[in-house]
Write a protein that holds these residues in place. Structure first.
Motif, mmCIF file in Angstrom:
data_model
loop_
_atom_site.group_PDB
_atom_site.id
_atom_site.type_symbol
_atom_site.label_atom_id
_atom_site.label_comp_id
_atom_site.label_asym_id
_atom_site.label_seq_id
_atom_site.Cartn_x
_atom_site.Cartn_y
_atom_site.Cartn_z
ATOM 1 N N VAL A 36 0.851 -1.194 0.000
ATOM 2 C CA VAL A 36 0.000 0.000 0.000
ATOM 3 C C VAL A 36 0.885 1.241 0.000
ATOM 4 O O VAL A 36 1.731 1.406 0.874
ATOM 5 N N PHE A 39 3.398 0.687 2.961
ATOM 6 C CA PHE A 39 3.047 -0.241 4.027
ATOM 7 C C PHE A 39 2.798 -1.600 3.391
ATOM 8 O O PHE A 39 2.360 -1.681 2.238
ATOM 9 N N LEU A 92 -14.268 1.972 9.693
ATOM 10 C CA LEU A 92 -13.045 1.211 9.931
ATOM 11 C C LEU A 92 -12.867 1.025 11.424
ATOM 12 O O LEU A 92 -13.075 1.953 12.209
ATOM 13 N N LEU A 116 -1.997 7.345 8.956
ATOM 14 C CA LEU A 116 -1.548 6.703 7.718
ATOM 15 C C LEU A 116 -1.646 5.184 7.829
ATOM 16 O O LEU A 116 -2.046 4.512 6.880
ATOM 17 N N GLU A 117 -1.296 4.642 8.996
ATOM 18 C CA GLU A 117 -1.396 3.186 9.189
ATOM 19 C C GLU A 117 -2.838 2.717 9.033
ATOM 20 O O GLU A 117 -3.106 1.720 8.371
ATOM 21 N N ARG A 118 -3.753 3.474 9.642
ATOM 22 C CA ARG A 118 -5.159 3.058 9.549
ATOM 23 C C ARG A 118 -5.660 3.160 8.110
ATOM 24 O O ARG A 118 -6.431 2.319 7.645
ATOM 25 N N ILE A 119 -5.195 4.201 7.390
ATOM 26 C CA ILE A 119 -5.586 4.336 5.980
ATOM 27 C C ILE A 119 -5.055 3.144 5.179
ATOM 28 O O ILE A 119 -5.752 2.590 4.325
ATOM 29 N N ALA A 120 -3.817 2.739 5.470
ATOM 30 C CA ALA A 120 -3.221 1.608 4.745
ATOM 31 C C ALA A 120 -4.045 0.341 4.975
ATOM 32 O O ALA A 120 -4.332 -0.412 4.038
ATOM 33 N N ALA A 128 -7.218 0.205 5.838
ATOM 34 C CA ALA A 128 -8.518 0.374 5.178
ATOM 35 C C ALA A 128 -8.402 0.101 3.685
ATOM 36 O O ALA A 128 -9.243 -0.585 3.093
#
Lengths: 174, 504
Positions: free
Chosen positions: A5, A19, A50, B459-463, B465
């Motif tokens: 990602v 990531f 989420l 950013l981690e949570r976006i990745a 998702a």
């Protein structure tokens, strides 16, 4: 399945962050670390709920054919997701030709060209105004993103341009 | 007054229609072909299409607007802000058609609209103006002579100006030439008049403006100040009331000066006198200009003074006196407004376009949304990028800031990039939270503010998702892919659904 990602800025080709997210049934690993995560959709909308390790958040997500556009609290980010298999296939096929840094300055928004401020062959420094683009009755000066020589001019005063239309090409300065 | 035509669109048209409803007056909307399904059309009692999308052929076309008023038998016209609001010839045409213009007399619009004449008049009535010329300059050469006299940096401003258009700063004689050309051509396009005058640009000032209200019976009152120093290219982005830099004494002094300015031109209705306030303890302030209309940022005044300025406009136009007991009013609590525009702060604030796909409007205690958009609206480039205004009220400035952060977090607009994330960053930023900012704020802090916006956890949570969404997308897409060589699965929505369910 493992996914790579890449989170970019907005439209810019700015520095992206990479990531690796592995999804195996209900198990999700973020850069090798196990997280408890789920994503639900609000039907008929771009809204997703989420939950990551107990923290909940709502986002808006849309796939534009190339990648995802993810919006959190108003900020839209371009997010590229490639699964491992596809990435390997691409590598085997020789990869896509890396289109190095393009020297073409493009229109950042639709509008009308009011003035050209450079000529073909002119040597310019970063920050020099190239063209003046009018949109919404405001004049916007489009400046050179790098030093260089003007090798091509694609527009003239009065041209109506779409977002992304080439305006000026800059070649290396020497 | 029984039926008011609103010669405007977007949020301000909706705002005026709401005021009409509350006053028991019927409303008539006008709209261009691009605005057929706009909220202001649905909100009004009647609506008339007045032409193609370009404003010059619709909202700026006096004849078409008046013909719509005749057809619907409206007896008054409210101009909103922008478009025809500060055109004296429009106000005259409205009156000549036998209708009431909800605004000041044409003579007052004219007196304040020609900025150099207004500066002369203010000087004559003892109001300080920013150093500079009180008549237009002949060209860049004369501008350079004036600039050398008053000192750089200077501001080149359109004589017919307003709204930050036709306004350019020059820091040196070298810059002056280009700035002059830009200001002239922008002024020509926006106002049909390319005349330019020169003012000294005073660094680190604050933009503080006073709301005034005058009736037809000789009463003129003020409703304190609004602080509008968070600007980009002279376009306001965030406004608040009261100003962190103004106390009761200065408020009274500025208020009295604004009332004097309004009286000097025989003002009637709601108007705003803009000042530049010098930094530090001096309390010196200079007249900038008077806006002879309702302002975009009027709601912050309404919140702290408990007044409905648009309803007051309607009552004054109908001949009612202002109910004032002579005592000066004090602001109660604190209000902040964020302008939600279709400009992308992460792309140099360039206007974005798109269709509104989803909208979640903030609500709850102390929150007000003055909007002009709905799901399905196409946001194009024909009109001003202002989509809506988010306004909050709190008992204190700190409470209002906390409430605005909360409200911004609730806001969701999908389909077009907006200024929302910029506001959220400013509301956390020290020069704003401690109230010390000035009109140089964005130039000084803007880039760093926007560059430092990445939060690692986010950013981690976006990745996560994005990976989950892609995973789901592949699972939806793959049966179709298999289906190309497998007739049993192809086209069976039931089977696909069953597969999807199996993965939950």
């Amino acid at each position: 399945m493992k996914y790579e990602v890449t989170i970019g800025g907005g439209d810019g080709a700015g520095k992206g962050r990479l990531f690796v997210v592995e999804i195996d049934g209900d198990d999700v690993f973020l850069d090798g670390r196990r997280v408890v995560a789920r994503l639900d959709s609000l039907p008929e909308t771009p809204i997703r709920y989420l939950e990551v390790d107990g923290r909940t958040e709502s986002l808006a997500m849309a796939h534009d054919g190339h990648g995802w556009r993810v919006q959190v609290r108003g900020r839209v980010r371009a997010v590229g997701v490639v699964d491992e298999r596809t990435r390997r296939l691409r590598e085997l096929a020789g990869g896509e030709a890396k289109s190095g840094r393009s020297g073409v300055v493009k229109a950042p928004m639709p509008g009308m060209i009011l003035r050209l401020q450079v000529e073909r062959g002119q040597r310019i420094k970063v920050g020099v105004g190239l063209v003046v683009l009018e949109a919404m009755k405001m004049e916007n000066e489009i400046r050179a993103p790098q030093d260089g020589v003007v090798t091509q001019i694609y527009v003239e005063a009065g041209s109506v341009v779409e977002k992304g239309a080439p305006l000026v090409e800059l070649g290396p300065s020497s | 007054m029984k039926r008011v035509l609103i010669a405007n669109r977007g949020e301000i048209a909706v705002r005026v229609i709401r005021a009409c409803r509350e006053e028991g007056i019927e409303s008539v909307a006008v709209y261009s072909e691009a605005d057929r399904r706009s909220p202001h059309v649905a909100a009004a009692d009647m609506a008339v299409e007045i032409g193609p999308p370009p404003a010059a052929e619709s909202y700026l076309n006096i004849e078409r607007v008046l013909s719509a008023a005749r057809r619907t038998e409206a007896d008054a016209v409210h101009p909103g802000y922008g478009f025809l609001a500060e055109r004296a010839d429009f106000a005259e045409a409205v009156e000549a058609a036998g209708l009431t213009f909800v605004g000041p007399p044409p003579s007052a619009i004219r007196a304040m609209g020609e900025k150099t004449a207004a500066r002369r008049r203010m000087e004559e009535s003892g109001v300080s103006v920013v150093p500079g010329t009180t008549s237009p300059v002949a060209g860049p050469k004369e501008a350079a002579v004036v600039a050398a006299e008053i000192g750089y940096p200077v501001l080149l401003k359109a004589v017919a100006g307003g709204g930050g258009k036709g306004m350019r700063r020059a820091d040196s004689e070298r810059e002056l030439q280009g700035s002059f050309q830009q200001a002239t051509s922008e002024a020509m396009k926006a106002f049909g008049n390319g005349d330019i005058y020169v003012e000294r640009f005073i660094e680190h000032t604050r933009h503080v403006e006073i709301q005034v209200l005058a009736d037809t019976h000789g009463t003129t009152v003020h409703f304190g100040e609004r602080e509008c120093s968070i600007q980009r290219r002279h376009q306001k982005l965030i406004e608040e009331a009261p100003s962190p830099a103004v106390g009761p004494e200065l408020r009274e002094l500025m208020g009295a000066t604004a009332v004097r300015a309004a009286r000097a031109v025989g003002y009637v209705g709601a108007g705003t006198v803009e000042f530049l306030l010098e930094p530090g303890e001096s309390g010196n302030f200079y007249f900038l200009e008077m806006n002879t209309r309702i302002q975009v940022e009027h709601p912050v005044t309404e919140m702290v003074y408990g007044v409905d300025l648009v309803r007051q406009q309607l009552r004054i136009a109908a001949g009612a006196p202002i109910e004032a007991d002579g005592r000066s009013l004090e602001p109660k609590g604190h209000a902040i407004e964020c302008r939600i525009t279709s400009e992308d702060p992460f792309n140099d604030f360039l206007p974005d376009t798109g269709t509104i796909q989803y909208l979640n409007v903030p609500s709850g205690p102390g929150v007000r949304w003055d909007g002009g958009i709905a799901v399905g609206d196409d946001i194009g480039l024909y009109y001003d990028p202002l989509l809506a205004k988010l306004i909050v009220w709190g008992e204190t400035r700190a409470a209002a800031i906390g409430r605005m952060r909360r409200a911004l977090d609730e806001l969701v607009i999908v389909g077009v990039a907006t200024s929302q994330p910029f506001h959220r960053l400013v509301l956390e930023h020290e020069p704003f939270t401690n109230g010390s900012y000035d009109i140089g704020y964005l130039e000084q802090h803007g880039d760093a503010l926007l560059a430092a916006a990445d939060d690692a956890g986010e950013l981690e949570r976006i990745a996560v998702a994005a990976a989950l969404a892609e995973h789901q997308r592949m699972r939806i897409a793959s049966p179709q892919r298999i289906g190309a060589g497998d007739g049993r699965v192809a086209g069976s929505a039931w089977l696909r659904a069953a597969r999807l369910d199996g993965r939950r």
